[in-house]
Design an enzyme around this catalytic site. Structure first.
Site, PDB file in Angstrom:
ATOM      1  N   SER A 282      -7.948   3.636 -97.951  1.00 50.86           N
ATOM      2  CA  SER A 282      -6.840   2.673 -98.085  1.00 50.86           C
ATOM      3  C   SER A 282      -6.976   1.775 -99.316  1.00 50.86           C
ATOM      4  CB  SER A 282      -6.722   1.863 -96.807  1.00 50.86           C
ATOM      5  OG  SER A 282      -5.587   1.063 -96.852  1.00 50.86           O
ATOM      6  N   HIS A 283      -7.145   0.482 -99.063  1.00 53.05           N
ATOM      7  CA  HIS A 283      -7.179  -0.482-100.162  1.00 53.05           C
ATOM      8  C   HIS A 283      -8.608  -0.798-100.583  1.00 53.05           C
ATOM      9  CE1 HIS A 283      -7.201  -2.223 -96.198  1.00 53.05           C
ATOM     10  NE2 HIS A 283      -8.065  -3.095 -96.689  1.00 53.05           N
TER      11      HIS A 283
ATOM     12  N   ASP B  43      -0.706  -0.316-101.970  1.00 51.89           N
ATOM     13  CA  ASP B  43      -2.168  -0.173-102.001  1.00 51.89           C
ATOM     14  C   ASP B  43      -2.594   1.255-102.337  1.00 51.89           C
ATOM     15  OD1 ASP B  43      -1.482   1.016 -99.586  1.00 51.89           O
ATOM     16  OD2 ASP B  43      -3.350   0.428 -98.622  1.00 51.89           O
TER      17      ASP B  43
ATOM     18  N   ASP C 214      -3.471   3.967-100.737  1.00 51.13           N
ATOM     19  CA  ASP C 214      -2.876   5.133-100.084  1.00 51.13           C
ATOM     20  C   ASP C 214      -1.397   4.948 -99.739  1.00 51.13           C
ATOM     21  OD1 ASP C 214      -3.475   3.224 -98.134  1.00 51.13           O
ATOM     22  OD2 ASP C 214      -3.619   4.738 -96.564  1.00 51.13           O
TER      23      ASP C 214
ATOM     24  N   ASP D  52       0.385   2.644 -97.937  1.00 57.56           N
ATOM     25  CA  ASP D  52       0.992   2.175 -96.695  1.00 57.56           C
ATOM     26  C   ASP D  52       1.230   0.664 -96.678  1.00 57.56           C
ATOM     27  OD1 ASP D  52      -1.676   1.613 -96.472  1.00 57.56           O
ATOM     28  OD2 ASP D  52      -1.958   2.495 -94.478  1.00 57.56           O
ATOM     29  N   ARG D  53       0.652  -0.057 -97.636  1.00 55.50           N
ATOM     30  CA  ARG D  53       0.887  -1.507 -97.661  1.00 55.50           C
ATOM     31  C   ARG D  53       1.862  -1.886 -98.759  1.00 55.50           C
ATOM     32  NH1 ARG D  53      -4.477  -4.917 -96.255  1.00 55.50           N
ATOM     33  NH2 ARG D  53      -5.156  -3.650 -94.519  1.00 55.50           N
TER      34      ARG D  53
ATOM     35  N   LYS E 213       2.386   2.783 -91.343  1.00 55.37           N
ATOM     36  CA  LYS E 213       3.118   1.790 -92.114  1.00 55.37           C
ATOM     37  C   LYS E 213       3.462   2.409 -93.465  1.00 55.37           C
ATOM     38  CE  LYS E 213      -1.216  -0.505 -92.971  1.00 55.37           C
ATOM     39  NZ  LYS E 213      -2.136  -1.360 -92.239  1.00 55.37           N
TER      40      LYS E 213
END
Ligand code: G1P
Ligand code: ZN
Length: 543
Positions: free
Chosen positions: A113-114, A277, A279, A281-282, A376
């Site tokens: 992710s982030h 982010d 990947d 999703d944010r 998300k």
């Protein structure tokens, strides 16, 4: 084709956290570490032979090598079709959508992710099930259990598969489909939102900047914002996925996207800025001289969701994670939408979405999405906002001020104490838990405690219980302090403290957030005995 059984020994630390197994790259690079975990996933699943597996990653360091391992092992384990993004790239929301659209058995997403990338950064593996959502705890527990006793994995001995060309290859009877990572997702977004209205807004001179932070959303943003919506070349920056994210920390918040925030508070500001982010999703959204808090964002999306035709026959309810501010609750009440408060982590929204109980969901941690997928979705959130702006002709700041005028402003902030010793963090929270019953009615500065409780959750659909999902302290004026430990870190413990304070006075809607929350922050330090336990005077990050 020669399928080999390879002997291995278990690693004992393959316990997945909130979103998959995240570890330092150096950990993942140990002999058979990745192979063990992938086989533990496959060994815990049933009935996938001949079915489709979607595979992709956020392009971070090690994505390249790891994706070859995953594909070869999926072939050896006898999946029928492996659908993989060109050059190994797929955003997390795109994987969720592809699984649903093509009725795949599941998907493997290579991402942390982030978390920072590069040789010294993090890597991660996440499994999503056939509904497009991340594997639930029962399943990830099974992966962990299996990883502790694993003795062999299945592998095919073939050269690396060419992922640079879109098309289908037959490898010993297994189909490997290399697909355009953006196409299906972009078409879907066009089904959901009013692209015509947004395009018109850009034609009228509206200017945006989207910062992909060298993560996976670059290709999506170039195609959707610049090409399909006509935002203009150059609207997307840091738009090429890089193995180390170009040194950026791909977390779209006030700290790590400071360059974007500074630009939007300067004379260079454009009408609207956003970031996503690693990947995808944010999301982060900024107006001119204005930061949109994700909790307020969820509230405003809730206000306008009935104006978007895609949702008009699906207006079931709203869900937010417990630490997300209660701004959305006011709107939901007005609109007669049921409101669900879930523990932190996207997976808790899954059952509500499946059961047509929630239409839209959001977290304070810069995450929002809807029933359109089961993750998300950063680009979706940005498009949602562009659609609202096109529809109303107003800007981000004006719309948010209107929300505050109507319901009051919930001042909100998150303070993180990072890299704490795990034992210390646990002792601090256990001590607090013991003292909770005695806290009720106590006074600290101007704040009197209304309730102080551990947040336990019962899923309204499945009845499943999740205990210990954080501690909530409510004060008589409606203010709230929440604390919990992060479940996504790769080393040590991160103590999170969330603050909410509602101010209704219309002349006090533009105060400095930290100033408004100052007393509450001090009260929290006192109640939690932060200095005493951690020796720290200040949080590591404030967002
Ligand atoms: C964090 C966020 C949470 C989010 C998760 C995955 O988890 O707080 O809202 O769902 O990342 O992106 P935490 O580290 O707090 O467990
Ligand atoms: Zn992410």
């Amino acid at each position: 084709m020669d399928i080999k059984s390879i002997t291995t020994k278990p690693y004992l630390d393959q316990k997945p956290g909130t979103s998959g197994l995240r570890k330092k790259v150096s950990v993942y690079k140990q002999d058979n570490y990745l192979e063990n975990y992938i086989q533990s996933i496959f060994d815990s699943l049933k009935g996938f032979e001949g079915k489709t597996l979607v595979v992709g990653g956020d392009g971070r360091y090690f994505n390249h090598e790891a994706i070859q391992v995953v594909i070869k092992m999926a072939i050896a384990n006898q999946f029928g079709t492996i659908m993989v993004g060109q050059n190994g790239i797929l955003s997390t929301p795109a994987v969720s959508y592809l699984i649903r659209k093509y009725e795949a058995f599941g998907g493997i997403i290579l991402t942390a992710s982030h978390n920072p990338g590069g040789p010294d950064g993090d890597f991660g593996v996440k499994f999503n099930t056939s509904n497009g959502g991340a594997a639930l705890e029962a399943l990830t527990d099974a992966f962990f259990k299996r990883s502790q006793v694993i003795e062999r994995y299945w592998m095919v001995d073939i050269p690396d598969i060419d992922l640079s060309q879109i098309g289908e290859q037959d490898i010993g009877g297994v189909k490997v489909q290399v697909i355009d990572p953006v196409c299906d997702y972009a078409d879907y977004m066009q089904e959901i939102f009013d692209f015509k209205a947004i395009r018109q807004m850009f034609q009228n001179g509206f200017k945006m900047r989207f910062d992909a932070m060298n993560g996976v959303t670059g290709p999506y943003a170039h195609r959707i914002f610049e090409e399909m919506l006509g935002a203009g070349l150059g609207s997307v920056v840091h738009g090429t996925p890089l193995p180390d994210f170009g040194g950026l920390h791909p977390e779209p918040n006030l700290v790590h996207a400071k360059h974007l925030v500074d630009m939007m508070y300067s004379s260079e500001a454009v009408d609207f800025a956003a970031a996503s982010d690693g990947d995808g999703d944010r999301y982060l959204i900024l107006g001119k001289n204005f930061f949109l808090n994700p909790s307020d964002s969820l509230a405003i999306m809730t206000q306008y969701i009935d104006k978007i035709p895609f949702y008009q026959d699906k207006l079931y309810g709203v869900a937010r994670s417990m630490p997300t501010s209660y701004a959305a609750d006011f709107v939901a009440k007005d609109k007669n939408y049921p409101l669900y408060q879930t523990p932190t982590g996207w997976k808790f929204f899954g059952t509500l979405l499946e059961a047509d109980k929630a239409t839209i969901c959001g977290e304070e941690s810069f995450g929002a999405s809807s029933l359109h997928i089961r993750e998300k979705d950063g680009i979706w959130a940005v498009l949602f906002w562009l659609n609202i702006l096109a529809l109303t002709g107003q800007d981000v700041s004006t719309l948010t001020h209107a929300l505050w005028q109507k319901y009051g402003r919930v001042y909100t902030s998150l303070h993180n104490y990072e890299e704490l010793d795990s034992d210390t963090a646990n002792t601090l929270l256990n001590d607090l838990k013991m003292r909770l019953p005695a806290l009720k009615d106590q006074r600290f500065k101007n704040y009197q405690i209304l309730s102080a409780e551990v947040f336990n959750y019962t899923d309204v659909v499945t009845g499943e219980e999740s205990f210990n999902q954080g501690i909530q302290i409510y004060f008589t004026d409606g203010s709230r302090i929440i604390t919990r430990l992060s479940g996504t870190g790769s080393s040590g413990a991160t103590l999170r403290l969330y603050f909410n304070r509602l101010i209704k006075d219309p002349t006090k809607l533009d105060l400095d957030v930290q100033l408004v929350l100052k007393d509450l922050v001090e009260v929290a330090s006192e109640i939690l005995k932060i200095k005493e336990y951690t020796g720290r005077d200040y949080p590591t990050t404030i967002t």
